[in-house]
Design a protein around this motif. Structure first.
Motif, PDB file in Angstrom:
ATOM      1  N   UNK A 446       0.795  -1.034  -0.017  1.00  0.00           N
ATOM      2  CA  UNK A 446      -0.076  -0.080   0.017  1.00  0.00           C
ATOM      3  C   UNK A 446       1.105   1.256   0.001  1.00  0.00           C
ATOM      4  N   UNK A 447       1.856   1.320   0.854  1.00  0.00           N
ATOM      5  CA  UNK A 447       2.903   2.548   0.835  1.00  0.00           C
ATOM      6  C   UNK A 447       3.281   2.784  -0.108  1.00  0.00           C
ATOM      7  N   UNK A 448       4.143   1.556  -0.966  1.00  0.00           N
ATOM      8  CA  UNK A 448       4.670   1.930  -2.311  1.00  0.00           C
ATOM      9  C   UNK A 448       3.702   2.438  -3.273  1.00  0.00           C
ATOM     10  N   UNK A 449       2.285   1.814  -3.195  1.00  0.00           N
ATOM     11  CA  UNK A 449       1.563   2.121  -4.263  1.00  0.00           C
ATOM     12  C   UNK A 449       1.165   3.563  -4.090  1.00  0.00           C
ATOM     13  N   UNK A 450       0.723   4.068  -2.773  1.00  0.00           N
ATOM     14  CA  UNK A 450       0.398   5.395  -2.758  1.00  0.00           C
ATOM     15  C   UNK A 450       1.493   6.415  -3.150  1.00  0.00           C
TER      16      UNK A 450
END
Lengths: 504, 322, 179
Positions: A446-450
């Protein structure tokens, strides 16, 4: 100075009596802490930090490096012997390690694990020594989309290794990833799924979930079922022979290669590396159908991969001053407290320190074989204690370990709640490993995606437009096709037959 | 002392104990726990560990460091507030946590704490990669004006003082894109690797990149220039009034701790500040600060909270007006 | 019919998960005003959890349909009786779980030292180790070793308990030279 002169100087430094002594102590502490269910080696490193205040920076790094190398291996001892992973990275070692124990071959399983881990660790320590700067420059070209692609590869591996009922394994994985979203989100600082409580804002820690799901449920079963975990005589009960090692050379090589690459990516290096290695090995070894029943290849590959991440994870730490994991962050703290800042300058101002750390990591992996043999033998003996006594201490250690992750009592409740859930899941056959991996990998993804979206103007296609991330995602796609091939092939054959009928 | 009988004896004597024996003890009579509200390796952790190392001989008791990370430091602060207010538990209280309250996180407020001492303080700065085309702050701001929202600034999150500064620059006609990174290491790597155009950070946390030349400071968000970077412009010189968001790190105890205990701790902390080891440490991290009394330090925290709240309310109204 | 009903019971877990996937979005954000901070075109903090909830819903729906399908297609009368499973002592297992939970409660009230001493003894007795000459030394020595390792050496801030027990724990630690 020439590289080899530097290495000689480094070894001279690492072999100084005091440095050597703390390295050996570190290794033993690491292997034991890793092997104790509940206590993770990251915990042990944090607890060891105050002891390094009084040491020279080099000794401090030798000590912590020893705990790190030993701890990453040690987690597998309890995976193999009692099916409780000592650290998240040792989770895949349960799948083929514990079945070997149930067959009475625990000694052989431990020996496979030691050989594979030491080989992987040694290779990555050599990689660190000879190729750190170029690899660091390469690693800097990795941005958020690349990290995301690598995490996706890890997530797909979890699905690919599902033994049976892929839909239920996927459900378990997605529930885990959903649990991972609890707490303050990584970008906006907004609490999610906290139900109005402050404690939930800190989120659910993956180590705590793992301890609960695996340790508590397993121990409760231990007093009821009382399985036979002793070493039995007969075929396979003997020690490992040279021929056995030769038979798994390919698995060790593949695992080492995967681990060294993944280790450089910040985040959950060792766990992701071990899971991908297991998934790849299941396809590459040619014995994929037997995986999960105690196949040596299925144990050797993740073992070598997770230790191959240890040296690789130090590359960004030493060359850039960027720690990729909790363990390397503690090493950074130890160096900073002594006024040594890792980073590009270290290689010009303090090059002997750098090479002494390299030498210490090489020595740690060589000595690990000796330390591991002793500790593994000790733990095998411990297995003869009555299951009730063993279980009582595992539960106390689990509670202490869950508390120690963040020194937060709320985590103990989370651990106990997952303990009840884990027990129910174990009895009903709902897979728990994908859930733990979901809690580990979900927040990273999630962190990398956002952050990728924020960096690249909310372009959802960015992951396919950057060459490195597109390559990794392409590989992930091929990999999932490869693992699902047995399911797809009959479909294709059926279609062909039909079309042949249609057009004679 | 390893005699198990002793344990049994203590267990039996429990029944005879009336009321907690802790109440009348002198301070400090047992280890003082230092809660570090962030994980190992960060700025708050280094501060807490230096304090523990240097204050142990002054107070004469052990000072074990406990990392309780989570929710912008609020997990550790909650733990401090639920500990007995007897001075045997202290915690790091830093600007990031205070600004998170103003943004609506956690349930703590400045009045819940008594700040013991101001340990470190530093303005934030704007950094660019060594190969960046921007040589001065003016060039950067001009580029932001010409390409609204195109320049990417790596920050620690939304609703933080980083975010406030980016929003403030936008309100003055210099819109940039805020790219939040939860992990400091990834934030630095993104600017060092050239994936973001600028980095908002205090100089101490990126000292090794400044010294190696990988990061170049462009602007100090303060009224005057930083004495360690005399060539770097202060925001006030460019008529930007955003010099009121310092990055401070303090040591705090619960608000209802007895005054004498607060004073004992404050004296110890101020002795730590005078030690040569500390002077070396704060110089290397560009965070040296003047010695403050507990009241002065408390006022810094309260004022900071009000400032952040003011900014956030202003931006909220502006957003609502649009 | 009872057999079919029994098979339908297996559809309860996926059904519950499916319902949860539809109910949980309401509890995602504490106050909806916070969503105003999200800029235009951004994924925001709700995007990822929503994707996960959707995937959970799809997987559990698939599982539910399969369970119901097998239940409905199953012959009404059992063909062969399943082989008798090895007797499993459920009561012992659930008592064990309850004691583990109680241990967590006890740590907060009695403190780590006394709660652990008590827990070790109770667990040993539950697990079939009943000789007092085994239970007492294992519990006492075990607790002492754990205290020295985690409280003295690792300096972990483990709970000291409340009221009398807090005082007792501190006295115990002082007697053991941990403090």
């Amino acid at each position: 100075m020439d590289v080899f002169d530097l290495i000689v100087t480094g070894f001279a430094g690492a072999l100084q009596p005091f440095n050597f002594m703390v390295l050996v102590i570190g290794l033993l502490v690491g292997v034991i802490a890793g092997a104790l269910p509940g206590i993770s080696f990251v915990n042990a490193m944090a607890m060891a930090l105050p002891f390094t205040y009084l040491m020279q920076p080099i000794s401090a790094m030798a000590f912590l490096g020893g705990i790190y190398a030993g701890g990453v291996f040690g987690g597998s001892i309890s995976s193999i012997l009692i099916n409780i992973p000592g650290t998240p990275a040792s989770l895949p070692s349960c799948w083929d390690g514990y079945p070997l124990t149930r067959k009475g071959q625990s000694r052989r399983a431990l020996q496979i694990a030691i050989v594979a881990s030491a080989t992987g660790g040694l290779f990555s320590a050599l990689l660190l020594t000879f190729a750190a700067p170029p690899f660091a420059r390469f690693a800097l070209r990795f941005d958020q989309p690349e990290f995301f692609a690598a995490t996706v590869l890890g997530l797909l591996s979890v699905i690919a290794i599902a033994k049976d009922a892929p839909v239920i394994s996927m459900l378990s994985l997605f529930i885990g990833m959903l649990i991972g979203t609890i707490g303050v989100d990584p970008m906006y600082g907004m609490p999610r799924f906290t139900f109005g409580t402050d404690a939930m804002q800190s989120g659910i820690n993956f180590t705590v979930v793992m301890i609960g799901l695996f340790a508590i449920g397993e121990v409760v079963d231990l007093i009821v079922v009382k399985p036979d975990l002793s070493v039995r005589k007969g075929p396979g009960g003997q020690s490992l022979s040279g021929r056995d090692v030769w038979a798994i050379k390919g698995s060790i090589a593949r695992g080492t290669g995967i681990g060294s690459m993944i280790g450089m990516i910040p985040g959950a290096g060792a766990t992701v590396g071990a899971v991908i290695a297991y998934g790849v090995e299941k396809q590459a070894s040619g014995r994929g159908r037997e995986f999960g029943t105690g196949v040596p290849q299925g144990l050797a590959a993740p073992e070598s991969a997770k230790n191959a991440t240890t040296g690789a994870a130090l590359i960004p730490l030493l060359t850039l001053g960027i720690p990729g994991s909790a363990a390397t962050a503690i090493m950074l703290a130890a160096m900073m407290l002594h006024g040594v800042s890792p980073g590009p300058l270290l290689f010009t101002t303090d090059v002997t320190t750098v090479y002494t750390i390299f030498a210490a990591m090489i020595l740690a992996n060589l000595l690990m074989i000796v330390a591991a043999v002793f500790v593994a033998r000790g733990f095998s003996t411990l297995m003869r204690t009555p299951p009730a006594i063993l279980g009582a201490f595992i539960i106390v250690l689990s509670v202490v370990g869950a508390f120690g992750v963040r020194n937060n009592f709320f985590d103990v409740w989370v651990c106990l709640a997952f303990g009840v859930l884990g027990y129910v899941m174990k009895r009903t056959g709902f897979p728990s490993a994908p859930m733990v991996l979901g809690v580990i990998l979900g927040p990273l993804a999630e962190r990398y995606f956002l952050t990728s979206l924020a960096t690249y103007e909310n372009n959802y296609l960015i992951f396919f437009q950057r060459p490195i991330s597109a390559t990794i995602l392409g590989l992930a796609g091929l990999f999932i096709l490869w693992s699902l091939w047995p399911l797809i092939q009959p479909l294709l054959n059926g279609l062909q037959r039909k079309s042949r009928k249609g057009f004679p | 002392m390893h005699n198990p009988l002793r344990l049994v004896a203590v267990g039996l004597s429990l029944a005879a104990l009336v009321g907690p024996a802790v109440a009348q003890e002198k301070f400090p009579s047992r280890p003082v726990e230092v809660i570090v509200t962030f994980g190992p390796g960060g700025g708050a952790d280094l501060m807490g560990r230096q304090v523990s190392r240097l204050a142990e001989p002054i107070l004469g008791v052990a000072m074990p460091v406990t990392n309780i990370s989570g929710a912008s430091g609020n997990a550790g602060l909650t733990r401090l507030l639920t500990s007995p207010p007897d001075g045997h538990t202290v915690a790091t209280l830093i600007a990031l946590s205070v600004s998170s309250w103003a943004a609506g996180l956690g349930s703590a407020k400045p009045d819940d704490f008594q700040v013991v001492a101001m340990m470190q303080n530093s303005p934030s700065m704007l950094f660019v990669n060594k190969n960046s085309p921007f040589k001065t702050a003016q060039e950067f701001l001009d580029a932001a004006k010409q390409n609204p929202g195109k320049l990417r600034v790596a920050t620690s999150g939304l609703g933080t003082q980083d975010d406030i500064t980016v929003r403030y620059l936008a309100s003055q006609g210099f819109p940039t894109k805020n790219v939040p990174f939860a992990k400091p290491a990834e934030r630095y790597a993104s600017t060092v690797g050239g994936h973001t155009d600028a980095l908002y950070e205090e100089p101490g946390d990126v000292a090794q990149f400044i010294k190696s030349g990988d990061l170049r400071p462009l602007l100090v968000f303060n009224d005057e220039r930083h004495e360690s970077f005399p060539d770097v412009m202060a925001s006030k010189e460019l008529d930007l009034a955003i010099g009121d968001l310092p990055n401070f790190r303090t040591i705090a105890v619960p608000a209802n701790t007895p005054d004498e205990i607060v004073q004992t701790l404050a004296d110890a902390m101020n002795q730590v500040l005078d030690k040569p080891e500390w002077k070396e440490f704060c110089a290397a991290t560009y965070t040296c600060t003047e010695t403050m009394s507990p009241e002065q330090a408390q006022k810094v925290v309260v004022d900071f909270h009000n400032t952040v709240k003011g900014y956030l309310e202003r931006f909220g109204q502006e957003q609502a007006a649009k | 019919m009872p057999r079919r009903a029994k098979l339908l019971l297996k559809a309860v877990p996926p059904a519950l998960i499916l319902i949860a996937a539809f109910v949980l979005p309401r509890f995602m954000l504490q106050n909806q005003n916070m969503a105003a901070m999200i800029g235009e075109g951004e994924a925001g903090p709700t995007f990822w959890p929503n994707v996960m909830l959707t995937l959970v819903a799809i997987c559990s729906a698939f599982w539910l349909v399969r369970e119901v399908w097998t239940a409905l297609r199953a012959p009404a009368v059992a063909g062969e009786a399943p082989p008798p499973a090895a007797p499993y002592n459920w009561r012992l297992a659930w008592t064990g779980l309850a004691i583990v939970i109680l241990y967590g409660v006890a740590i907060q009230y009695l403190g780590f030292a006394f709660a652990t001493l008590l827990f070790l003894a109770v667990w040993l007795i539950l697990g079939g180790v009943r000789r007092p000459l085994t239970v007492a030394p294992v519990a006492v020595i075990g607790t002492l070793v754990l205290l020295y390792v985690f409280v003295a050496l690792a300096q972990m801030p483990l709970d000291r308990g409340r009221g009398v027990f807090a005082g007792g724990t501190i006295e115990l630690y002082q007697a053991l030279r941990i403090y």
